[in-house]
Design an enzyme around this catalytic site. Structure first.
Site, PDB file in Angstrom:
ATOM      1  N   GLY A 234       0.770  -1.237   0.000  1.00 26.77           N
ATOM      2  CA  GLY A 234       0.000   0.000   0.000  1.00 26.77           C
ATOM      3  C   GLY A 234       0.801   1.286   0.000  1.00 26.77           C
ATOM      4  O   GLY A 234       0.218   2.354  -0.216  1.00 26.77           O
ATOM      5  N   ARG A 314      -3.668   0.220 -17.038  1.00 26.01           N
ATOM      6  CA  ARG A 314      -4.162   1.002 -15.897  1.00 26.01           C
ATOM      7  C   ARG A 314      -5.046   2.201 -16.298  1.00 26.01           C
ATOM      8  O   ARG A 314      -6.083   2.419 -15.688  1.00 26.01           O
ATOM      9  CB  ARG A 314      -2.997   1.472 -15.021  1.00 26.01           C
ATOM     10  CG  ARG A 314      -2.175   0.316 -14.427  1.00 26.01           C
ATOM     11  CD  ARG A 314      -1.140   0.793 -13.407  1.00 26.01           C
ATOM     12  NE  ARG A 314      -1.759   1.143 -12.161  1.00 26.01           N
ATOM     13  CZ  ARG A 314      -1.950   2.361 -11.742  1.00 26.01           C
ATOM     14  NH1 ARG A 314      -1.515   3.389 -12.446  1.00 26.01           N
ATOM     15  NH2 ARG A 314      -2.554   2.602 -10.597  1.00 26.01           N
ATOM     16  N   TYR A 318      -8.618   1.701 -14.790  1.00 20.20           N
ATOM     17  CA  TYR A 318      -8.913   2.451 -13.559  1.00 20.20           C
ATOM     18  C   TYR A 318      -9.058   3.961 -13.789  1.00 20.20           C
ATOM     19  O   TYR A 318      -9.241   4.702 -12.829  1.00 20.20           O
ATOM     20  CB  TYR A 318      -7.771   2.300 -12.547  1.00 20.20           C
ATOM     21  CG  TYR A 318      -7.301   0.894 -12.239  1.00 20.20           C
ATOM     22  CD1 TYR A 318      -8.191  -0.088 -11.822  1.00 20.20           C
ATOM     23  CD2 TYR A 318      -5.952   0.572 -12.332  1.00 20.20           C
ATOM     24  CE1 TYR A 318      -7.739  -1.357 -11.514  1.00 20.20           C
ATOM     25  CE2 TYR A 318      -5.491  -0.690 -12.018  1.00 20.20           C
ATOM     26  CZ  TYR A 318      -6.383  -1.655 -11.610  1.00 20.20           C
ATOM     27  OH  TYR A 318      -5.933  -2.905 -11.297  1.00 20.20           O
ATOM     28  N   CYS A 344      -8.556  -1.917 -31.444  1.00 18.16           N
ATOM     29  CA  CYS A 344      -9.921  -1.616 -31.896  1.00 18.16           C
ATOM     30  C   CYS A 344     -10.861  -1.516 -30.711  1.00 18.16           C
ATOM     31  O   CYS A 344     -11.787  -2.327 -30.549  1.00 18.16           O
ATOM     32  CB  CYS A 344     -10.404  -2.698 -32.848  1.00 18.16           C
ATOM     33  SG  CYS A 344      -9.315  -2.889 -34.231  1.00 18.16           S
ATOM     34  N   TYR A 374       2.434  -2.942 -11.897  1.00 18.47           N
ATOM     35  CA  TYR A 374       1.182  -3.348 -12.529  1.00 18.47           C
ATOM     36  C   TYR A 374       1.139  -2.896 -13.995  1.00 18.47           C
ATOM     37  O   TYR A 374       0.107  -2.470 -14.495  1.00 18.47           O
ATOM     38  CB  TYR A 374      -0.018  -2.819 -11.726  1.00 18.47           C
ATOM     39  CG  TYR A 374       0.110  -3.157 -10.252  1.00 18.47           C
ATOM     40  CD1 TYR A 374      -0.037  -4.479  -9.830  1.00 18.47           C
ATOM     41  CD2 TYR A 374       0.444  -2.196  -9.295  1.00 18.47           C
ATOM     42  CE1 TYR A 374       0.128  -4.813  -8.489  1.00 18.47           C
ATOM     43  CE2 TYR A 374       0.613  -2.530  -7.950  1.00 18.47           C
ATOM     44  CZ  TYR A 374       0.453  -3.832  -7.568  1.00 18.47           C
ATOM     45  OH  TYR A 374       0.619  -4.166  -6.250  1.00 18.47           O
TER      46      TYR A 374
HETATM   47  N1  LLP Z   1       0.179  -7.850  -0.730  1.00 15.62           N
HETATM   48  C1  LLP Z   1      -0.974  -8.314  -1.264  1.00 15.62           C
HETATM   49  C2  LLP Z   1      -1.656  -9.459  -0.653  1.00 15.62           C
HETATM   50  C3  LLP Z   1      -1.500  -7.699  -2.414  1.00 15.62           C
HETATM   51  O1  LLP Z   1      -2.637  -8.160  -2.949  1.00 15.62           O
HETATM   52  C4  LLP Z   1      -0.806  -6.588  -2.994  1.00 15.62           C
HETATM   53  C5  LLP Z   1      -1.360  -5.928  -4.170  1.00 15.62           C
HETATM   54  C6  LLP Z   1       0.398  -6.163  -2.412  1.00 15.62           C
HETATM   55  C7  LLP Z   1       0.853  -6.811  -1.265  1.00 15.62           C
HETATM   56  C8  LLP Z   1       1.208  -5.022  -2.955  1.00 15.62           C
HETATM   57  O2  LLP Z   1       0.551  -3.812  -2.855  1.00 15.62           O
HETATM   58  P1  LLP Z   1       1.269  -2.411  -3.218  1.00 15.62           P
HETATM   59  O3  LLP Z   1       2.377  -2.184  -2.246  1.00 15.62           O
HETATM   60  O4  LLP Z   1       1.798  -2.493  -4.608  1.00 15.62           O
HETATM   61  O5  LLP Z   1       0.195  -1.426  -3.040  1.00 15.62           O
HETATM   62  N2  LLP Z   1      -3.433  -3.255 -10.144  1.00 15.62           N
HETATM   63  C9  LLP Z   1      -3.625  -2.173  -9.200  1.00 15.62           C
HETATM   64  C10 LLP Z   1      -3.050  -2.529  -7.842  1.00 15.62           C
HETATM   65  C11 LLP Z   1      -3.643  -3.793  -7.287  1.00 15.62           C
HETATM   66  C12 LLP Z   1      -2.990  -4.217  -5.975  1.00 15.62           C
HETATM   67  C13 LLP Z   1      -3.177  -5.663  -5.779  1.00 15.62           C
HETATM   68  N3  LLP Z   1      -2.550  -6.155  -4.588  1.00 15.62           N
HETATM   69  C14 LLP Z   1      -2.992  -0.916  -9.780  1.00 15.62           C
HETATM   70  O6  LLP Z   1      -2.478  -0.970 -10.900  1.00 15.62           O
HETATM   71  O7  LLP Z   1      -3.037   0.159  -9.165  1.00 15.62           O
END
Ligand code: LLP
Length: 422
Positions: A234, A314, A318, A344, A374
């Site tokens: 996060g 993305r 989103y 397309c 991502y």
């Molecule tokens: N741990 C778990 C269990 C997760 O599902 C995720 C990401 C992370 C850690 C890593 O999170 P981060 O530090 O990157 O926030 N596709 C979306 C983001 C989806 C996140 C999915 N889970 C985007 O492009 O913004």
């Protein structure tokens, strides 16, 4: 990314040189930047809570070269599937260096996860009896949904709270650990993942407090120790120019303080503190290098590039913002332009109206910023537009870390029954 005059440089190499050598579109990762991001984050947290560990969520950018960089820095791996566990193992991570945080698992997932010997982090209480049919792990962790989530990307990636599909409801957490204890499991961890891309530093201590209130009561009631508590990922990055960055020091200091206070309040033997960020390590270290192929003057002027929504999904998925630079033209007069890929689909028209260099022309090299997280991992082959190449740059040297896909890749594993081929 730096500028040499008007030339865009990535990790000491001109973007134009990368385009020339590897073609476009190409994902480019700056190794030194990944390492610097990791070290900054690790030091921030470990300074306030030395028994601290990062697990890199490999879904974010799963190229084994990238996973190896993070392994060398000291990270374990957070895996969402059995194949991600295999990937982690292929780079030398195993056992308790790997966390399996899948959701809605099949029996095959459960069996293979158990056999792999990694830390099992269960997303629901209903998985436990199914898991126990195949064996009793030494250690178990549960993913808790503390009832609150947040993300700069919006509802799409708010991975906790009443609207999310993840984690165990707070009311069921005690029951889950009791069931595990009664089944003879001896070692425990706890986990949550409440959102992605959060730049509000105060959110991290807040959400840690919510989790610790749930876990603290479980520890007290069941007389169990937690070996680790994993706060998930996060840690956010800014995407728009001028957007405020996460105050990492404040997030780390506040989180560690809350964690220690809650451990003391509930009499928990201090567990290891884990986090599993991903975007923070690789997001701003990745760039997408593409090329302008055609320009159309219709209802508006649209710049057509080879960066379609299949290459970087993305924005279409989103509505996310990604900043775009044009090699050699950043200081030229600007005008409002549209920019799209070659698919397309009208969602491929991913920049509708943005101030870009007015003299953009065919053959120009464009660089999309913050594409490391991502990006490639969510790309696909729609319209026969195949996945990009991936290149690692390190202090002026570049190396191909994934081939560009070919037609053979597109049809690999397909089968035409004989009667259809007649
Ligand atoms: N741990 C778990 C269990 C997760 O599902 C995720 C990401 C992370 C850690 C890593 O999170 P981060 O530090 O990157 O926030 N596709 C979306 C983001 C989806 C996140 C999915 N889970 C985007 O492009 O913004």
């Amino acid at each position: 990314m730096q500028f040499d005059g008007e030339k865009i440089m990535i990790g000491g190499i001109a973007a134009a040189e990368i385009a020339e050598r590897y073609g476009t579109p190409t994902y480019v990762y700056d190794e030194q930047k990944i390492r610097a991001n990791y070290r900054r984050a690790y030091q921030a947290f470990a300074k306030h809570y030395p028994d601290f560990q990062f697990f890199y969520a490999v879904k974010c950018c799963n190229n084994p070269a990238i996973v190896n960089i993070l392994r060398q820095e000291g990270a374990g791996a957070d895996c969402a599937s059995v194949n991600e566990i295999l990937l982690a193992k292929s780079v030398g991570l195993s056992g308790e260096q790997v966390m399996f945080s899948g959701n809605f698992l099949s029996d095959a997932d459960i069996q293979q996860g158990l056999e792999s010997g990694v830390i099992f982090n269960l997303d629901d209480i209903s998985i436990l009896p199914r898991l126990l049919k195949f064996g009793t792990p030494e250690m178990i962790s549960f993913r808790v949904n503390p009832g609150y989530g947040k993300s700069n990307v919006g509802e799409y990636v708010t991975n906790a709270g009443p609207g999310a599909k993840f984690g165990i409801h707070p009311d069921d957490v005690l029951k889950a650990y009791k069931m595990a204890k009664d089944a003879g499991i001896k070692r425990f961890g706890a986990h949550m993942m409440t959102g992605s891309c959060i730049t509000d530093a105060d959110y991290f201590p807040f959400i840690t407090g919510l989790l610790m209130d749930i876990i603290g009561k479980v520890g007290r009631e069941l007389q169990i120790d937690f070996e680790f508590i994993d706060l998930g990922g996060g840690l956010g990055i800014p995407y728009k120019p001028g957007e405020e960055a996460l105050d990492l020091e404040r997030a780390a200091e506040g989180t560690a303080k809350m964690f220690k206070e809650k451990c003391a309040e509930y009499g928990l033997k201090p567990p290891q503190l884990k986090m599993e960020p991903a975007r923070y390590f690789v997001g701003n270290a990745g760039y997408l290098v593409g090329k302008v192929h055609a320009i159309k003057e219709s209802y508006k002027k649209i710049i057509g590039t080879d960066i379609g929504m299949n290459v970087l999904c993305r924005p279409a998925m989103y509505g996310s913002y990604h900043h775009i630079y044009v090699d050699g033209k950043e200081n030229h007069p600007r005008t409002a332009l549209g920019l799209c890929g070659q698919l397309c689909e009208n969602t491929d028209f991913w920049v509708k109206d943005r101030e870009l260099p007015a003299d953009m022309g065919e053959g120009d090299i464009v660089v999309v910023e913050n594409a490391g997280a991502y990006g490639f991992g969510m790309s696909y082959q729609y319209n026969g537009r195949l996945r990009a190449a991936e290149v690692l740059v390190n202090n002026g040297e570049s190396v191909l870390i994934r081939d560009r896909e070919t037609f053979e890749d597109m049809v690999r594993h397909t089968h035409v029954p004989e009667y259809l081929a007649k």
